[in-house]
Structures are given as structure tokens and as C-alpha cells.
Design a protein around this motif. Structure first.
Motif, PDB file in Angstrom:
ATOM      1  N   GLN A 185     -20.785   1.405 -38.926  1.00 19.00           N
ATOM      2  CA  GLN A 185     -20.576   2.892 -38.418  1.00 19.00           C
ATOM      3  C   GLN A 185     -22.264   3.259 -39.026  1.00 19.00           C
ATOM      4  O   GLN A 185     -23.025   3.741 -38.536  1.00 19.00           O
ATOM      5  CB  GLN A 185     -19.635   3.837 -38.768  1.00 19.00           C
ATOM      6  N   LYS A 186     -22.251   2.912 -40.296  1.00 16.29           N
ATOM      7  CA  LYS A 186     -23.641   3.212 -41.164  1.00 16.29           C
ATOM      8  C   LYS A 186     -24.820   2.384 -40.607  1.00 16.29           C
ATOM      9  O   LYS A 186     -25.979   3.093 -40.436  1.00 16.29           O
ATOM     10  CB  LYS A 186     -23.361   2.918 -42.524  1.00 16.29           C
ATOM     11  N   ALA A 187     -24.470   1.253 -40.132  1.00 16.99           N
ATOM     12  CA  ALA A 187     -25.846   0.568 -39.528  1.00 16.99           C
ATOM     13  C   ALA A 187     -26.173   1.136 -38.283  1.00 16.99           C
ATOM     14  O   ALA A 187     -27.435   1.211 -38.112  1.00 16.99           O
ATOM     15  CB  ALA A 187     -25.384  -1.169 -39.523  1.00 16.99           C
ATOM     16  N   VAL A 188     -25.279   1.327 -37.326  1.00 17.21           N
ATOM     17  CA  VAL A 188     -25.512   2.158 -36.044  1.00 17.21           C
ATOM     18  C   VAL A 188     -26.218   3.354 -36.169  1.00 17.21           C
ATOM     19  O   VAL A 188     -27.086   3.725 -35.636  1.00 17.21           O
ATOM     20  CB  VAL A 188     -24.244   1.961 -35.342  1.00 17.21           C
ATOM     21  N   ALA A 189     -25.765   4.034 -37.341  1.00 16.57           N
ATOM     22  CA  ALA A 189     -26.285   5.622 -37.528  1.00 16.57           C
ATOM     23  C   ALA A 189     -27.664   5.417 -38.168  1.00 16.57           C
ATOM     24  O   ALA A 189     -28.584   6.211 -37.614  1.00 16.57           O
ATOM     25  CB  ALA A 189     -25.356   6.059 -38.770  1.00 16.57           C
ATOM     26  N   ALA A 190     -27.933   4.516 -38.964  1.00 18.08           N
ATOM     27  CA  ALA A 190     -29.497   4.116 -39.215  1.00 18.08           C
ATOM     28  C   ALA A 190     -30.450   3.714 -38.290  1.00 18.08           C
ATOM     29  O   ALA A 190     -31.309   4.111 -38.116  1.00 18.08           O
ATOM     30  CB  ALA A 190     -29.291   3.360 -40.379  1.00 18.08           C
ATOM     31  N   LYS A 191     -29.806   2.955 -37.568  1.00 18.10           N
ATOM     32  CA  LYS A 191     -30.488   1.956 -36.501  1.00 18.10           C
ATOM     33  C   LYS A 191     -31.026   3.002 -35.338  1.00 18.10           C
ATOM     34  O   LYS A 191     -32.016   3.103 -34.894  1.00 18.10           O
ATOM     35  CB  LYS A 191     -30.006   0.743 -35.941  1.00 18.10           C
ATOM     36  N   PHE A 192     -29.980   3.843 -34.987  1.00 15.38           N
ATOM     37  CA  PHE A 192     -30.192   4.718 -33.764  1.00 15.38           C
ATOM     38  C   PHE A 192     -30.046   6.206 -34.257  1.00 15.38           C
ATOM     39  O   PHE A 192     -30.232   6.982 -33.111  1.00 15.38           O
ATOM     40  CB  PHE A 192     -29.185   4.468 -32.722  1.00 15.38           C
ATOM     41  N   GLU A 193     -30.338   6.615 -35.343  1.00 21.45           N
ATOM     42  CA  GLU A 193     -30.450   7.978 -35.793  1.00 21.45           C
ATOM     43  C   GLU A 193     -29.223   8.597 -35.235  1.00 21.45           C
ATOM     44  O   GLU A 193     -29.529   9.860 -34.703  1.00 21.45           O
ATOM     45  CB  GLU A 193     -31.665   8.446 -35.546  1.00 21.45           C
ATOM     46  N   ALA A 194     -28.136   8.081 -35.424  1.00 17.79           N
ATOM     47  CA  ALA A 194     -26.851   8.927 -34.719  1.00 17.79           C
ATOM     48  C   ALA A 194     -26.236   9.579 -36.064  1.00 17.79           C
ATOM     49  O   ALA A 194     -26.262   9.042 -37.211  1.00 17.79           O
ATOM     50  CB  ALA A 194     -26.055   8.058 -34.127  1.00 17.79           C
TER      51      ALA A 194
END
Length: 108
Positions: A46-55
Motif C-alpha cells: 500500500q505504501k509503495a503504491v501510494a508513493a509511486k502513483f501519488e495516491a
């Protein structure tokens, strides 16, 4: 020979440089190869996706890790602004927990 005062100045400059390098609102995607315990893979993803896609983390849903073809996968979705189309992704890990990256991308 370096004096105590010189070491203090260098340490201060190093700390300021680290703080400045991380100043900004965007979080960094975690480094490939980071070892993650299986029980922590969903939150890590979740944290990786939030960082990569600014979500926002609350817009990211993940399932527990599954084993497929010698890898551990965390499948998930990112809620899009268009409620009809959530974007799917999966975070991939080696059997030993080494982070391999994210496949898939949120659609804009």
C-alpha cells in the motif's frame, strides 16, 4: 587532523543535506530488493503504491499475499475518481521477501 569542531560542522551539514533531500511532499517508492516479512507485505505494498502513483493510502485496497510461480504477490486496486473503474496492480516479492516492484498502474 580533523578537530572536534570540524567534525561537528561536517555532521551538521550532513544532517541538513539529508533533511533537504527528503523535504517535499512526495514519498519515495521503496528500494527494489528490500526484504519484507510476509505478514507486512500488504501494508508495504500500500505504501509503495501510494508513493509511486501519488495516491492516498485509504484509496488503496490489498489482499493477503498469494504464492504464484515461485513468487509472492499482493494483489490490489486503487480507487479512481471514476467510480466505475478501479485500477488493478500487484506487488511482487521473491520467496525470501525481496521486493521486486509493482505491476499495473492506476488510470487517470
Amino acid at each position: 587532523m580533523m578537530t572536534f569542531h570540524s567534525k561537528g560542522i561536517l555532521l551538521t551539514l550532513a544532517i541538513v543535506g539529508c533533511v533537504m533531500a527528503r523535504s517535499g511532499n512526495a514519498a519515495e517508492e521503496p528500494a527494489l530488493g528490500t526484504i519484507v516479512p510476509e505478514g507486512e507485505m500488504t501494508i508495504f505494498c500500500q505504501k509503495a503504491v501510494a508513493a509511486k502513483f501519488e495516491a492516498q493510502p485509504e484509496d488503496i485496497s490489498t489482499d493477503p499475499p498469494i504464492r504464484r510461480e515461485g513468487k509472492l504477490l499482493v494483489l490490489g486496486t486503487v480507487d479512481s475518481e471514476d467510480d466505475d473503474r478501479d485500477a488493478g496492480f500487484d506487488c511482487r516479492f521473491e520467496e525470501n521477501g525481496a521486493y521486486l516492484g509493482i505491476i499495473g498502474a492506476p488510470s487517470d
